[in-house]
Design a protein around this motif. Structure first.
Motif, PDB file in Angstrom:
ATOM      1  N   VAL A 111       0.833  -1.202   0.000  1.00 13.74           N
ATOM      2  CA  VAL A 111       0.000   0.000   0.000  1.00 13.74           C
ATOM      3  C   VAL A 111       0.872   1.258   0.000  1.00 13.74           C
ATOM      4  N   ASN A 112       0.252   2.373  -0.327  1.00 12.25           N
ATOM      5  CA  ASN A 112       0.965   3.654  -0.357  1.00 12.25           C
ATOM      6  C   ASN A 112       1.616   3.996   0.970  1.00 12.25           C
ATOM      7  N   GLY A 113       2.806   4.526   0.879  1.00 15.26           N
ATOM      8  CA  GLY A 113       3.452   5.073   2.067  1.00 15.26           C
ATOM      9  C   GLY A 113       4.290   4.075   2.859  1.00 15.26           C
ATOM     10  N   GLY A 115       6.861   2.551   1.846  1.00 17.89           N
ATOM     11  CA  GLY A 115       8.272   2.610   1.457  1.00 17.89           C
ATOM     12  C   GLY A 115       8.563   1.758   0.234  1.00 17.89           C
ATOM     13  N   LYS A 116       7.535   1.515  -0.535  1.00 16.98           N
ATOM     14  CA  LYS A 116       7.662   0.634  -1.711  1.00 16.98           C
ATOM     15  C   LYS A 116       8.628   1.198  -2.753  1.00 16.98           C
ATOM     16  N   THR A 118      10.850   3.576  -2.456  1.00 19.46           N
ATOM     17  CA  THR A 118      12.193   3.687  -1.879  1.00 19.46           C
ATOM     18  C   THR A 118      12.887   2.327  -1.855  1.00 19.46           C
ATOM     19  N   LYS A 122      16.349   1.347  -3.673  1.00 19.50           N
ATOM     20  CA  LYS A 122      17.496   0.806  -2.943  1.00 19.50           C
ATOM     21  C   LYS A 122      17.917  -0.552  -3.517  1.00 19.50           C
ATOM     22  N   ARG A 143      -0.512   6.611  -7.696  1.00 22.66           N
ATOM     23  CA  ARG A 143      -0.083   7.574  -6.675  1.00 22.66           C
ATOM     24  C   ARG A 143       0.669   8.735  -7.331  1.00 22.66           C
ATOM     25  N   GLN A 149       9.249   9.777  -8.797  1.00 22.40           N
ATOM     26  CA  GLN A 149      10.177   9.305  -7.766  1.00 22.40           C
ATOM     27  C   GLN A 149      11.036   8.149  -8.298  1.00 22.40           C
ATOM     28  N   THR A 256       9.963  -2.461   6.260  1.00 25.69           N
ATOM     29  CA  THR A 256      10.719  -1.209   6.257  1.00 25.69           C
ATOM     30  C   THR A 256      10.559  -0.419   7.561  1.00 25.69           C
ATOM     31  N   LYS A 257      11.312   0.659   7.646  1.00 26.23           N
ATOM     32  CA  LYS A 257      11.199   1.679   8.702  1.00 26.23           C
ATOM     33  C   LYS A 257      11.343   1.126  10.116  1.00 26.23           C
ATOM     34  N   ASP A 259      13.970   1.406  11.851  1.00 28.03           N
ATOM     35  CA  ASP A 259      14.609   2.469  12.628  1.00 28.03           C
ATOM     36  C   ASP A 259      13.469   3.407  13.016  1.00 28.03           C
ATOM     37  N   GLY A 282      14.258  -2.804   6.271  1.00 27.92           N
ATOM     38  CA  GLY A 282      14.731  -1.435   6.081  1.00 27.92           C
ATOM     39  C   GLY A 282      15.017  -0.806   7.426  1.00 27.92           C
ATOM     40  N   GLY A 284      16.743   2.329   7.703  1.00 26.17           N
ATOM     41  CA  GLY A 284      17.180   3.712   7.541  1.00 26.17           C
ATOM     42  C   GLY A 284      16.990   4.193   6.121  1.00 26.17           C
TER      43      GLY A 284
HETATM   44  P1  GDP Z   1       5.559   4.305  -1.147  1.00 20.42           P
HETATM   45  O1  GDP Z   1       4.358   5.203  -1.149  1.00 20.42           O
HETATM   46  O2  GDP Z   1       5.243   2.991  -0.541  1.00 20.42           O
HETATM   47  O3  GDP Z   1       6.221   4.177  -2.462  1.00 20.42           O
HETATM   48  O4  GDP Z   1       6.568   4.980  -0.119  1.00 20.42           O
HETATM   49  P2  GDP Z   1       7.938   5.729  -0.353  1.00 20.42           P
HETATM   50  O5  GDP Z   1       8.925   4.828  -0.961  1.00 20.42           O
HETATM   51  O6  GDP Z   1       7.675   7.018  -1.012  1.00 20.42           O
HETATM   52  O7  GDP Z   1       8.406   5.945   1.165  1.00 20.42           O
HETATM   53  C1  GDP Z   1       7.698   6.734   2.081  1.00 20.42           C
HETATM   54  C2  GDP Z   1       8.696   7.358   3.044  1.00 20.42           C
HETATM   55  O8  GDP Z   1       9.279   6.369   3.860  1.00 20.42           O
HETATM   56  C3  GDP Z   1       9.844   8.061   2.364  1.00 20.42           C
HETATM   57  O9  GDP Z   1      10.075   9.298   3.016  1.00 20.42           O
HETATM   58  C4  GDP Z   1      11.027   7.126   2.561  1.00 20.42           C
HETATM   59  O10 GDP Z   1      12.256   7.791   2.593  1.00 20.42           O
HETATM   60  C5  GDP Z   1      10.691   6.507   3.886  1.00 20.42           C
HETATM   61  N1  GDP Z   1      11.324   5.185   4.109  1.00 20.42           N
HETATM   62  C6  GDP Z   1      11.245   4.066   3.357  1.00 20.42           C
HETATM   63  N2  GDP Z   1      11.938   3.053   3.920  1.00 20.42           N
HETATM   64  C7  GDP Z   1      12.469   3.526   5.066  1.00 20.42           C
HETATM   65  C8  GDP Z   1      13.291   2.959   6.125  1.00 20.42           C
HETATM   66  O11 GDP Z   1      13.667   1.784   6.138  1.00 20.42           O
HETATM   67  N3  GDP Z   1      13.621   3.797   7.147  1.00 20.42           N
HETATM   68  C9  GDP Z   1      13.210   5.106   7.178  1.00 20.42           C
HETATM   69  N4  GDP Z   1      13.568   5.842   8.209  1.00 20.42           N
HETATM   70  N5  GDP Z   1      12.449   5.643   6.223  1.00 20.42           N
HETATM   71  C10 GDP Z   1      12.087   4.883   5.180  1.00 20.42           C
END
Ligand code: GDP
Length: 304
Positions: A111-113, A115-116, A118, A122, A143, A149, A256-257, A259, A282, A284
């Motif tokens: 889903v959105n947000g 970290g997909k 990103t 990576k 999105r 991006q 992810t996230k 940290d 993930g 960081g």
């Molecule tokens: P998407 O909507 O799923 O594509 O999400 P994004 O890839 O745009 O990521 C959303 C936010 O989460 C961005 O600001 C990323 O930098 C952040 N993010 C993704 N993975 C990580 C992680 O492992 N650690 C941290 N701290 N931030 C992350």
């Protein structure tokens, strides 16, 4: 090390609570186990997995007759490590790169947000650095900014991104990306998708259409369907894993996230409960902060 740093909050949350429980107590008794149960649940390990861990410790107490609270850390570490080790499906080596499929087709859902995008950036960067030829497909055409991006990541890493712009048919993006990957003799093609979970039937149809269309080019594609989950959402990550596995065949997970959250226990629960390997975590923002999940290192880092 970035894993240790990335898991700091989970570790602190968990152990500060644990040390409070055992203060003034010398042996592991019912009360200690009850409190431990609460700590594990509040660390988002999940109820089922927590119960399993508590049972294991109860068995140890029964067997050894007497366990001191000083031993609790060590025992907990052993039992969690063993629990994770039992789930063979979570024994991960970096399967993508060693694959004999060329191009290896990796479809990424979530889903959105979470970290997909990103995570895709990576991964693409790491695969590229490891000497692979990578192609990206900007299939999250729903999105706002997802396509841009991904293009930015492509520029940064120096790899081609196939895009048709926003609000276009993601299946057609996937088709072109896979086709180009074949023509360019690429090693890996990573396809982004949109994850609109609130319309489950649509999502199911959309993902199966993407698969069907890429199979016109490569009959056994995708070779991996990676579901990205946001570890900082704790129980929501469990729910998303349940929902996504209902709508499509998920073969790997990225969490992810980790940290910036004390909810890192979610990795233990998800790894235990879904018979799908957690392949990446993930910890960081940096490229190298997306790491191949290693159960032993993970547990070691929590108990260091
Ligand atoms: P998407 O909507 O799923 O594509 O999400 P994004 O890839 O745009 O990521 C959303 C936010 O989460 C961005 O600001 C990323 O930098 C952040 N993010 C993704 N993975 C990580 C992680 O492992 N650690 C941290 N701290 N931030 C992350």
């Amino acid at each position: 090390e970035s894993l240790d740093k990335g898991l700091e909050k989970t570790k602190e949350g968990f152990f500060s609570k644990l040390s409070r429980v055992v203060v003034g107590k010398s042996k592991v008794d019912e009360d200690v186990l009850d409190e431990l149960e609460e700590i594990l649940i509040s660390s988002d390990v999940g109820v089922e997995t927590t119960i399993k861990i508590i049972r294991r410790i109860e068995d140890r107490v029964a067997k050894d007759k007497f366990l001191t609270t000083n031993e609790l850390d060590g025992i907990l570490r052993e039992e969690i490590a063993e629990l994770l080790a039992e789930n063979k499906s979570s024994d991960v080596e970096n399967a993508f790169i060693k694959s004999d499929k060329k191009p290896f087709v990796l479809m990424v859902v979530g889903v959105n947000g979470v970290g997909k995008t990103t995570t895709i950036g990576k991964l693409a960067s790491q695969f590229h650095q490891a000497g692979n030829k990578v192609v990206l497909g900007a299939g999250d055409t729903f999105r706002a900014a997802a396509v841009d991006q991904l293009k930015l990541w492509g520029q940064r890493v120096g790899i081609p991104v196939i895009d048709h712009g926003m609000n276009t048919d993601p299946a057609s993006v996937a088709y072109d990306a896979v086709k180009q990957a074949v023509e360019q003799d690429a090693d890996i093609v990573i396809i982004d998708t949109a994850g609109r979970l609130h319309t489950k039937v649509n999502l199911m149809n959309e993902l199966s259409k993407i698969k069907r269309v890429m199979q016109k080019v490569i009959p056994d594609a995708p070779h991996e369907v990676l579901l990205v989950l946001d570890g900082s959402t704790g129980q929501n990550a469990f729910i998303q894993a349940q929902e996504f596995t209902k709508v499509t065949e998920v073969t790997a997970l990225a969490i992810t996230k980790l940290d910036g959250t004390a909810k890192g226990g979610v990795v233990i629960g998800i790894s235990d409960q879904f018979k799908i390997p957690v392949k990446y975590i993930g910890v960081g923002e940096k490229i190298e902060d997306l790491q191949v999940f290693n159960k032993k290192e993970f547990v070691d880092s929590l108990f260091k």
